[in-house]
Design a protein around this motif. Structure first.
Motif, mmCIF file in Angstrom:
data_model
loop_
_atom_site.group_PDB
_atom_site.id
_atom_site.type_symbol
_atom_site.label_atom_id
_atom_site.label_comp_id
_atom_site.label_asym_id
_atom_site.label_seq_id
_atom_site.Cartn_x
_atom_site.Cartn_y
_atom_site.Cartn_z
ATOM 1 N N ALA A 438 0.840 -1.201 0.000
ATOM 2 C CA ALA A 438 0.000 0.000 0.000
ATOM 3 C C ALA A 438 0.871 1.245 0.000
ATOM 4 C CB ALA A 438 -0.913 -0.004 1.229
ATOM 5 N N PRO A 439 0.570 2.252 -0.857
ATOM 6 C CA PRO A 439 1.367 3.475 -0.916
ATOM 7 C C PRO A 439 1.519 4.149 0.447
ATOM 8 C CG PRO A 439 -0.109 3.395 -2.783
ATOM 9 C CD PRO A 439 -0.479 2.244 -1.900
ATOM 10 N N PHE A 440 0.463 4.142 1.276
ATOM 11 C CA PHE A 440 0.543 4.785 2.589
ATOM 12 C C PHE A 440 1.615 4.113 3.449
ATOM 13 C CE2 PHE A 440 -0.560 4.845 7.097
ATOM 14 C CZ PHE A 440 -0.583 6.223 7.331
ATOM 15 N N ASN A 441 1.677 2.793 3.416
ATOM 16 C CA ASN A 441 2.680 2.073 4.197
ATOM 17 C C ASN A 441 4.102 2.373 3.712
ATOM 18 O OD1 ASN A 441 0.922 0.843 5.983
ATOM 19 N ND2 ASN A 441 0.574 -0.918 4.640
ATOM 20 N N LEU A 442 4.263 2.506 2.398
ATOM 21 C CA LEU A 442 5.576 2.850 1.860
ATOM 22 C C LEU A 442 6.015 4.228 2.335
ATOM 23 C CD1 LEU A 442 5.682 1.714 -1.894
ATOM 24 C CD2 LEU A 442 7.095 0.908 -0.021
ATOM 25 N N ALA A 443 5.112 5.178 2.210
ATOM 26 C CA ALA A 443 5.444 6.567 2.539
ATOM 27 C C ALA A 443 5.814 6.726 4.007
ATOM 28 C CB ALA A 443 4.277 7.481 2.180
ATOM 29 N N THR A 444 5.225 5.927 4.888
ATOM 30 C CA THR A 444 5.454 6.095 6.325
ATOM 31 C C THR A 444 6.534 5.171 6.887
ATOM 32 O OG1 THR A 444 3.674 4.514 6.766
ATOM 33 C CG2 THR A 444 3.100 6.863 6.744
ATOM 34 N N SER A 445 7.101 4.324 6.046
ATOM 35 C CA SER A 445 8.115 3.384 6.558
ATOM 36 C C SER A 445 9.494 3.592 5.935
ATOM 37 C CB SER A 445 7.674 1.935 6.334
ATOM 38 O OG SER A 445 7.518 1.671 4.953
ATOM 39 N N VAL A 446 9.558 3.836 4.625
ATOM 40 C CA VAL A 446 10.862 3.972 3.955
ATOM 41 C C VAL A 446 11.456 5.337 4.276
ATOM 42 C CG1 VAL A 446 12.071 3.986 1.754
ATOM 43 C CG2 VAL A 446 10.159 2.419 2.100
ATOM 44 N N SER A 447 12.676 5.336 4.784
ATOM 45 C CA SER A 447 13.339 6.601 5.136
ATOM 46 C C SER A 447 14.464 6.959 4.180
ATOM 47 C CB SER A 447 13.878 6.538 6.570
ATOM 48 O OG SER A 447 14.755 5.431 6.720
ATOM 49 N N LEU A 448 15.120 5.961 3.585
ATOM 50 C CA LEU A 448 16.255 6.237 2.699
ATOM 51 C C LEU A 448 16.360 5.142 1.648
ATOM 52 C CD1 LEU A 448 18.743 8.325 2.650
ATOM 53 C CD2 LEU A 448 20.091 6.389 3.498
ATOM 54 N N ILE A 449 16.677 5.553 0.418
ATOM 55 C CA ILE A 449 16.919 4.594 -0.668
ATOM 56 C C ILE A 449 18.291 4.896 -1.256
ATOM 57 C CG2 ILE A 449 16.149 3.682 -2.882
ATOM 58 C CD1 ILE A 449 13.330 4.620 -2.177
ATOM 59 N N ILE A 450 19.114 3.855 -1.359
ATOM 60 C CA ILE A 450 20.447 3.989 -1.967
ATOM 61 C C ILE A 450 20.484 3.102 -3.203
ATOM 62 C CG2 ILE A 450 22.929 3.661 -1.655
ATOM 63 C CD1 ILE A 450 22.460 3.895 1.374
ATOM 64 N N ALA A 451 20.588 3.719 -4.381
ATOM 65 C CA ALA A 451 20.817 2.958 -5.617
ATOM 66 C C ALA A 451 22.308 3.046 -5.922
ATOM 67 C CB ALA A 451 19.994 3.538 -6.760
ATOM 68 N N GLN A 452 22.915 1.959 -6.349
ATOM 69 C CA GLN A 452 24.365 1.997 -6.532
ATOM 70 C C GLN A 452 24.871 1.119 -7.661
ATOM 71 O OE1 GLN A 452 25.282 0.378 -2.399
ATOM 72 N NE2 GLN A 452 26.847 -0.695 -3.602
ATOM 73 N N ARG A 453 26.063 1.445 -8.105
ATOM 74 C CA ARG A 453 26.819 0.668 -9.079
ATOM 75 C C ARG A 453 28.281 0.676 -8.643
ATOM 76 N NH1 ARG A 453 22.223 0.567 -10.156
ATOM 77 N NH2 ARG A 453 21.165 0.751 -12.171
ATOM 78 N N LEU A 454 29.084 -0.207 -9.239
ATOM 79 C CA LEU A 454 30.529 -0.203 -9.007
ATOM 80 C C LEU A 454 31.229 0.106 -10.327
ATOM 81 C CD1 LEU A 454 31.104 -3.272 -6.659
ATOM 82 C CD2 LEU A 454 31.280 -0.863 -6.065
ATOM 83 N N ALA A 455 32.109 1.101 -10.309
ATOM 84 C CA ALA A 455 32.861 1.493 -11.501
ATOM 85 C C ALA A 455 34.345 1.260 -11.270
ATOM 86 C CB ALA A 455 32.610 2.966 -11.824
ATOM 87 N N ARG A 456 35.030 0.855 -12.324
ATOM 88 C CA ARG A 456 36.474 0.651 -12.214
ATOM 89 C C ARG A 456 37.180 1.995 -12.059
ATOM 90 N NH1 ARG A 456 37.929 -2.706 -17.420
ATOM 91 N NH2 ARG A 456 36.325 -1.313 -18.263
ATOM 92 N N ARG A 457 38.069 2.044 -11.080
ATOM 93 C CA ARG A 457 38.802 3.276 -10.784
ATOM 94 C C ARG A 457 40.031 3.369 -11.693
ATOM 95 N NH1 ARG A 457 38.683 5.900 -5.672
ATOM 96 N NH2 ARG A 457 37.848 3.987 -4.739
ATOM 97 N N LEU A 458 40.275 4.539 -12.262
ATOM 98 C CA LEU A 458 41.452 4.736 -13.100
ATOM 99 C C LEU A 458 42.738 4.592 -12.288
ATOM 100 C CD1 LEU A 458 40.341 7.825 -15.234
ATOM 101 C CD2 LEU A 458 40.939 5.584 -16.154
ATOM 102 N N CYS A 459 43.732 3.962 -12.888
ATOM 103 C CA CYS A 459 45.057 3.894 -12.263
ATOM 104 C C CYS A 459 45.676 5.288 -12.353
ATOM 105 C CB CYS A 459 45.930 2.867 -12.984
ATOM 106 S SG CYS A 459 47.647 2.877 -12.446
ATOM 107 N N GLN A 460 45.980 5.876 -11.219
ATOM 108 C CA GLN A 460 46.500 7.240 -11.206
ATOM 109 C C GLN A 460 47.947 7.321 -11.673
ATOM 110 O OE1 GLN A 460 44.403 9.873 -10.662
ATOM 111 N NE2 GLN A 460 42.921 8.178 -10.677
ATOM 112 N N ALA A 461 48.604 6.172 -11.790
ATOM 113 C CA ALA A 461 49.995 6.174 -12.240
ATOM 114 C C ALA A 461 50.113 6.351 -13.744
ATOM 115 C CB ALA A 461 50.693 4.891 -11.808
ATOM 116 N N CYS A 462 49.070 5.985 -14.500
ATOM 117 C CA CYS A 462 49.204 6.021 -15.957
ATOM 118 C C CYS A 462 48.057 6.711 -16.684
ATOM 119 C CB CYS A 462 49.360 4.597 -16.507
ATOM 120 S SG CYS A 462 47.910 3.533 -16.233
ATOM 121 N N ALA A 463 46.984 7.093 -15.977
ATOM 122 C CA ALA A 463 45.846 7.737 -16.647
ATOM 123 C C ALA A 463 46.302 8.999 -17.370
ATOM 124 C CB ALA A 463 44.762 8.066 -15.628
#
Length: 566
Positions: A438-463
């Motif tokens: 129910a939308p009411f239950n969602l609105a009163t219970s969810v406090s934070l949403i984190i969507a995420q991905r992992l990206a490859r970090r550039l090598c700082q020695a050669c970028a």
């Protein structure tokens, strides 16, 4: 007697060798232009351990007890056995661009130069007992010969195993202690250890009609590392099933197992193992469960300061629901475990329901879901609520029953953490609504949403700077005012990283449910409308967060598009 001092005088001061004997050895070394240290070792007048200590003291180097080393961690791929035998020097481990070399004679500059040239690395030396060096050289020689023989071809392997290969793989039962499996045992062990050493997250053992391959997933990308002969496939699978406590006679159904591999007296690595029957045999995938990943701390994950504060504020609340979303392999588990570690104090009762339990956390009550006996997430949640919990973690919300119990817990004084497989914060709300929450239950219970991905970090020695047209940057999402002085970087590749990337960083969309968003959720707004409001509230989307990391030189634009493409 030895007016110039040096090693000979140091030995003389110890009163462990007669003067005339020592003088004779020194003279022989001079006459034959041999190393005094080698002559002293060969003369056997001094205990090798004592001599190693004296050599180390004379040249200001550390002395290493090779008996205490875990031999499985030796960098076999960096060891040229001919150099090892020629110089009595052994590569012990690599740290960054430096190779640490054990030697009996650290004055042998020719040896150091040859290892530098052979490996392309800077060399630092340590001193070792010659007796221990010789034993370790025997071990290395046997390891290299056994593993190499597995990879040269079917004829050599048939000779090595000592039986007809075709017959060996037809039986339904294989003896776990068969002495003929020695080379297979060593090969599998080497694959596992190399995966740990290179930082892989998964290992894939894959049989095909005419080939067999082993691949590592490193920084999110699969890379082929070995091609054992295809006729070894069944025996490799059997070895993996034995050490994973699976039924080796069952080849028609998928199985799950677990391996705990001790790599030292104080450290062990867990592997989650799954088998899948395919057309040409069993494909086996191992997930490397590194407990240290859960101990990284929130600062190491890649959140911006504002995103980190939003997460910490939500964790500080006595009730509510924190949802972490993203596809498989996006780092959701590490984000959840990081939050649990922050919450994990003696004053809190924390329970988790997981499928499977990936990393053991001291002080947290972790429960393994078992669908075979109908023990589901919803069953675990019901049990938790009768155990006076403060914090509950649900590995994944998969159905309406689980979602409703979790929401009820969040509304009645409990902090609930969980995951969903959705692409964004707005999609998460819509997914739960589509489940029937129910939308009411969602609105009163969810406090934070984190969507995420992992990206490859550039090598700082050669970028290096990337030459990207202004029009392309605007199409990619950069704003006009950001382009002045903007220099993005691209991956190049060097001895340190290999392919231009080193490690990964998180890309996050962290959305606090504000009063305006609560109202829209209760009105049943769709994902597009919710996303527009999220943008108005000033929460960065995944794409915007990734572009900011590209601006900072952490990731390449190519990687931004790989992980945030619509």
């Amino acid at each position: 007697m030895f007016s110039t001092g040096g090693l000979a005088q140091r030995i003389l001061d110890q009163n462990i060798v007669e003067d005339n004997e020592l003088l004779q050895i020194v003279q022989q070394a001079k006459d034959k232009q041999h190393s005094l240290i080698d002559k002293l070792f060969d003369a056997e007048l001094i205990d090798p351990a004592i001599l190693a200590q004296l050599v180390a003291e004379e040249f200001g180097l550390p002395v290493l007890d090779l008996k205490s080393m875990n031999k499985a961690l030796l960098p076999i791929d960096l060891i040229d056995i001919s150099l090892v035998e020629k110089y009595h020097a052994i590569p012990l481990f690599q740290r960054g661009h430096t190779l640490y070399l054990a030697m009996t004679d650290p004055t042998n500059q020719a040896a150091i130069d040859d290892f530098k040239f052979n490996t392309g690395l800077k060399v630092d030396t340590v001193v070792a007992d010659k007796r221990q060096m010789l034993k370790l050289m025997e071990y290395i020689d046997s390891q290299i010969n056994d593993v190499d023989s597995l990879l040269v071809g079917d004829d050599t392997i048939a000779e090595l195993i000592g039986s007809d290969i075709d017959d060996a793989y037809d039986s339904d039962e294989l003896d776990a202690t068969d002495e003929n499996d020695g080379p297979i045992v060593k090969f599998v062990h080497k694959v596992l250890m190399d995966a740990i050493r290179t930082g892989a997250s998964d290992i894939h053992f894959e049989p095909y009609e005419k080939s067999y391959r082993v691949r590592y997933r490193t920084d999110g990308i699969l890379e082929e590392v070995s091609n054992p002969p295809i006729k070894l496939g069944t025996r490799i699978a059997s070895r993996l099933k034995i050490i994973s406590s699976m039924d080796i006679s069952e080849r028609r159904l998928p199985q799950d197992g677990r391996i705990k591999l001790k790599i030292s007296k104080s450290q062990a690595i867990d592997f989650r193992v799954n088998t899948l029957p395919t057309l040409w045999g069993e494909k086996i995938v191992l997930r490397i469960l590194d407990a240290s990943a859960a101990q990284l701390g929130i600062d190491a994950l890649g959140y911006t300061d504002s995103q980190k504060q939003l997460y910490l504020d939500a964790l500080d609340q006595p009730q509510g629901m924190i949802l972490v979303t993203g596809p498989t392999g996006s780092g959701k588990t590490v984000s959840l475990y990081t939050g649990l570690n922050i919450l994990n104090i003696s004053e809190r009762n924390i329970s988790t329901a997981e499928d499977p339990v990936e990393i053991n956390l001291e002080g947290i009550n972790q429960v393994q879901i078992n669908n075979k006996i109908n023990f589901t997430f919803s069953d675990a949640l019901r049990a938790f609520l009768r155990q006076d919990p403060d914090v509950i973690m649900v590995g994944e919300i998969r159905d309406l029953t689980t979602a409703e119990i979790a929401i009820k817990a969040a509304q009645t004084g409990h902090l609930v953490l969980s995951t969903l497989h959705t692409n964004s914060a707005a999609d998460t709300i819509n997914r739960l609504m589509n489940m029937g929450v129910a939308p009411f239950n969602l609105a009163t219970s969810v406090s934070l949403i984190i969507a995420q991905r992992l990206a490859r970090r550039l090598c700082q020695a050669c970028a290096e700077p990337a030459d990207i047209p202004r029009s392309t940057l605007l199409k990619e999402g950069f704003l006009e005012h950001e382009l002045d002085g903007l220099v993005l970087k691209k991956a190049v590749g060097c001895d340190i990283c290999g392919n231009g990337y080193k490690g990964r960083t998180g890309i996050f969309e962290v959305v606090k449910i504000t009063p305006a968003l609560e109202s829209m959720i209760m009105e049943g707004k769709n994902a597009i409308e919710l996303a527009e409001q999220i943008d108005k509230e000033g929460f960065n989307s995944l794409r915007r967060s990734a572009l900011d990391k590209a601006k900072a030189g952490e990731v390449s634009l190519m990687e931004v598009n790989r992980v945030t493409a619509d």
